[in-house]
Design an enzyme around this catalytic site. Structure first.
Site, PDB file in Angstrom:
ATOM      1  N   SER A  33       2.798   5.297  -0.368  1.00 49.14           N
ATOM      2  CA  SER A  33       2.272   6.465  -1.110  1.00 49.14           C
ATOM      3  C   SER A  33       2.466   7.743  -0.313  1.00 49.14           C
ATOM      4  O   SER A  33       1.994   7.847   0.817  1.00 49.14           O
ATOM      5  CB  SER A  33       0.765   6.281  -1.387  1.00 49.14           C
ATOM      6  OG  SER A  33       0.578   5.139  -2.159  1.00 49.14           O
ATOM      7  N   HIS A  68       4.797   7.887  -6.049  1.00 52.09           N
ATOM      8  CA  HIS A  68       5.815   6.828  -6.012  1.00 52.09           C
ATOM      9  C   HIS A  68       6.890   7.165  -7.048  1.00 52.09           C
ATOM     10  O   HIS A  68       6.617   7.140  -8.240  1.00 52.09           O
ATOM     11  CB  HIS A  68       5.175   5.477  -6.348  1.00 52.09           C
ATOM     12  CG  HIS A  68       4.356   4.937  -5.225  1.00 52.09           C
ATOM     13  ND1 HIS A  68       4.853   4.040  -4.311  1.00 52.09           N
ATOM     14  CD2 HIS A  68       3.090   5.198  -4.851  1.00 52.09           C
ATOM     15  CE1 HIS A  68       3.907   3.760  -3.417  1.00 52.09           C
ATOM     16  NE2 HIS A  68       2.840   4.451  -3.725  1.00 52.09           N
ATOM     17  N   HIS A  90       2.642  -1.994  -7.481  1.00 50.47           N
ATOM     18  CA  HIS A  90       1.397  -2.542  -6.937  1.00 50.47           C
ATOM     19  C   HIS A  90       0.783  -3.512  -7.939  1.00 50.47           C
ATOM     20  O   HIS A  90       0.900  -3.302  -9.147  1.00 50.47           O
ATOM     21  CB  HIS A  90       0.373  -1.431  -6.672  1.00 50.47           C
ATOM     22  CG  HIS A  90       0.854  -0.354  -5.764  1.00 50.47           C
ATOM     23  ND1 HIS A  90       1.682   0.669  -6.188  1.00 50.47           N
ATOM     24  CD2 HIS A  90       0.647  -0.150  -4.449  1.00 50.47           C
ATOM     25  CE1 HIS A  90       1.935   1.469  -5.164  1.00 50.47           C
ATOM     26  NE2 HIS A  90       1.334   1.002  -4.100  1.00 50.47           N
ATOM     27  N   MET A 224      -3.494  -1.838  -0.524  1.00 46.57           N
ATOM     28  CA  MET A 224      -3.315  -2.566  -1.781  1.00 46.57           C
ATOM     29  C   MET A 224      -1.847  -2.937  -2.000  1.00 46.57           C
ATOM     30  O   MET A 224      -1.392  -3.057  -3.135  1.00 46.57           O
ATOM     31  CB  MET A 224      -3.813  -1.678  -2.940  1.00 46.57           C
ATOM     32  CG  MET A 224      -5.228  -1.167  -2.757  1.00 46.57           C
ATOM     33  SD  MET A 224      -5.652   0.009  -4.063  1.00 46.57           S
ATOM     34  CE  MET A 224      -7.216   0.673  -3.413  1.00 46.57           C
ATOM     35  N   SER A 225      -1.098  -3.083  -0.928  1.00 40.40           N
ATOM     36  CA  SER A 225       0.349  -3.342  -1.097  1.00 40.40           C
ATOM     37  C   SER A 225       0.878  -4.122   0.104  1.00 40.40           C
ATOM     38  O   SER A 225       0.128  -4.665   0.899  1.00 40.40           O
ATOM     39  CB  SER A 225       1.077  -1.989  -1.187  1.00 40.40           C
ATOM     40  OG  SER A 225       1.030  -1.347   0.085  1.00 40.40           O
ATOM     41  N   ASN A 248      -7.673   7.719   6.008  1.00 41.33           N
ATOM     42  CA  ASN A 248      -9.085   8.103   6.099  1.00 41.33           C
ATOM     43  C   ASN A 248      -9.833   7.010   6.848  1.00 41.33           C
ATOM     44  O   ASN A 248      -9.294   5.937   7.103  1.00 41.33           O
ATOM     45  CB  ASN A 248      -9.679   8.305   4.698  1.00 41.33           C
ATOM     46  CG  ASN A 248      -9.476   7.079   3.853  1.00 41.33           C
ATOM     47  OD1 ASN A 248      -9.730   5.974   4.302  1.00 41.33           O
ATOM     48  ND2 ASN A 248      -8.965   7.251   2.656  1.00 41.33           N
ATOM     49  N   HIS A 273      -7.282   9.241  -3.858  1.00 43.21           N
ATOM     50  CA  HIS A 273      -5.819   9.169  -3.799  1.00 43.21           C
ATOM     51  C   HIS A 273      -5.228  10.524  -3.411  1.00 43.21           C
ATOM     52  O   HIS A 273      -4.209  10.578  -2.715  1.00 43.21           O
ATOM     53  CB  HIS A 273      -5.255   8.708  -5.144  1.00 43.21           C
ATOM     54  CG  HIS A 273      -3.792   8.367  -5.085  1.00 43.21           C
ATOM     55  ND1 HIS A 273      -3.274   7.446  -4.183  1.00 43.21           N
ATOM     56  CD2 HIS A 273      -2.728   8.819  -5.803  1.00 43.21           C
ATOM     57  CE1 HIS A 273      -1.974   7.348  -4.355  1.00 43.21           C
ATOM     58  NE2 HIS A 273      -1.615   8.178  -5.332  1.00 43.21           N
TER      59      HIS A 273
HETATM   60  N1  LIG Z   1     -10.264   3.714   2.246  1.00 44.20           N
HETATM   61  C1  LIG Z   1      -9.008   3.475   1.839  1.00 44.20           C
HETATM   62  N2  LIG Z   1      -8.077   4.397   2.117  1.00 44.20           N
HETATM   63  C2  LIG Z   1      -6.814   4.152   1.713  1.00 44.20           C
HETATM   64  N3  LIG Z   1      -5.694   4.889   1.867  1.00 44.20           N
HETATM   65  C3  LIG Z   1      -4.665   4.232   1.303  1.00 44.20           C
HETATM   66  N4  LIG Z   1      -5.100   3.073   0.814  1.00 44.20           N
HETATM   67  C4  LIG Z   1      -4.253   2.061   0.188  1.00 44.20           C
HETATM   68  C5  LIG Z   1      -4.369   2.168  -1.323  1.00 44.20           C
HETATM   69  N5  LIG Z   1      -3.505   3.206  -1.812  1.00 44.20           N
HETATM   70  C6  LIG Z   1      -3.683   3.416  -3.252  1.00 44.20           C
HETATM   71  C7  LIG Z   1      -4.708   4.496  -3.499  1.00 44.20           C
HETATM   72  O1  LIG Z   1      -4.404   5.619  -2.700  1.00 44.20           O
HETATM   73  C8  LIG Z   1      -2.343   3.807  -3.861  1.00 44.20           C
HETATM   74  O2  LIG Z   1      -1.497   2.689  -3.815  1.00 44.20           O
HETATM   75  C9  LIG Z   1      -6.453   2.972   1.034  1.00 44.20           C
HETATM   76  C10 LIG Z   1      -7.441   2.031   0.742  1.00 44.20           C
HETATM   77  O3  LIG Z   1      -7.192   0.982   0.120  1.00 44.20           O
HETATM   78  N6  LIG Z   1      -8.719   2.317   1.182  1.00 44.20           N
END
Ligand SMILES: Nc1nc2ncn(CCNC(CO)CO)c2c(=O)[nH]1
Length: 298
Positions: A33, A68, A90, A224-225, A248, A273
């Site tokens: 992302s 994406h 995803h 998530m990937s 974060n 996001h």
């Molecule tokens: N706290 C937290 N911060 C994150 N930053 C990226 N992602 C991975 C998920 N990314 C998603 C949503 O941004 C887009 O694929 C996460 C997550 O799962 N948790």
């Protein structure tokens, strides 16, 4: 299998027609992302890159997530022939794991790619990690896999790899050493940690209790990937390197108690996001430099 063969034949014909002479990509790069800028490191001439939208490729699905794009790019990065997925799928979009990992199976069937570099944005679980730090993944926990949501579930592709795939050394030590060596050579001072990536299905960001569970289970970052792609690449016998951008610090303390007299601010550290994409922008140049530097040695 038939979709793999028809997609491979389609791509091989397009690559042959475009590059005329032999173009044999050595590595697949998957962008996370907000990290699609890595495609800027593909030279725009000598030879001109070939970009094919996922929509045009038999069996490929298009990503529906902001940050994406949806294209496969064949070209040279630092003189090395590569293929890059600008935009990944995803599970939380509703795609099947077979669809998410199809590009890897197709490229493996084409016979040239033997390495995978994957980047992602992830939440920082390890308290030592700060937003915009990087983490080189040296192990993962496939939590959805424990419940049967697994890319190798079903009949095995014996022609690709074993029914029971060992994953104790999935993340190639040589490639991880190369990443740290290139960071030093490039003088990149952004912190680069090593750690364990916890794969979750999403699309919700983790609760406070889930963050604590992930920490107790040994996760250093959560996302998530990535893990389905890693597993299929290892099943194909590819060497893999995975790099997370920490976007974060996960909210890990228990929620404020109703019995507390003071009402603490509720919006502390809520993941979004937008923040993921914002921090991706801030760190993407370093990620691009690192990936291109590693590719130059492949
Ligand atoms: N706290 C937290 N911060 C994150 N930053 C990226 N992602 C991975 C998920 N990314 C998603 C949503 O941004 C887009 O694929 C996460 C997550 O799962 N948790």
């Amino acid at each position: 299998r038939s979709i793999i063969h028809s997609a491979a034949e389609f791509l091989a014909a397009r690559v042959k027609a475009h590059f005329l002479d032999d173009f044999r990509p050595r590595v697949l790069i998957i962008c996370g992302s907000g990290l699609g800028g890595i495609s800027n490191k593909i030279s725009s001439d000598d030879p001109k890159p070939l970009e094919i939208g996922y929509d045009d490729i038999p069996g490929f699905k298009k990503s529906t997530v902001a940050g994406h794009q949806g294209a496969l790019i064949f070209g040279k990065m630092n003189g090395v022939p590569v293929v890059l997925m600008n935009g990944r799928l995803h599970g939380y979009e509703g795609h099947y794991l077979f669809e998410i990992t199809l590009p890897i199976r197709v490229l493996h069937h084409m016979g040239d790619v033997k390495q995978l570099i994957v980047t992602n944005a992830a939440g920082g679980i390890n308290p030592k990690f700060e937003p915009c730090d990087l983490m080189c993944i040296y192990d993962h926990i496939n939590l959805p896999g424990f419940a049967g949501l697994h890319p190798l579930k079903g009949s095995n592709f014996d022609e690709t790899g074993p029914r029971f795939l060992p994953l104790s050394d999935a993340y190639d030590l040589g490639l991880r050493k190369l990443l740290f060596k290139k960071k030093q050579e490039l003088g990149i001072d952004r912190p680069l940690h090593e750690g364990t990536y916890m794969y979750v299905s999403g699309p919700t960001f983790e609760t406070r209790a889930e963050s604590r569970l992930i920490r107790q289970l040994g996760g250093d970052a959560v996302g998530m990937s990535t893990v389905p792609e890693i597993i299929i690449a290892r099943h194909c016998g590819w060497r893999v390197l995975a790099l997370s951008l920490i976007t974060n610090k996960c909210v890990i303390d228990p929620p404020p108690s109703a019995l507390e007299t003071e009402q603490p601010p509720m919006d502390q550290g809520i993941a979004s996001h937008a923040e993921v994409l914002e921090n991706g922008k801030k760190a993407s140049l370093d990620v691009e430099l690192l990936v291109a530097a590693v590719v130059s040695e492949l």
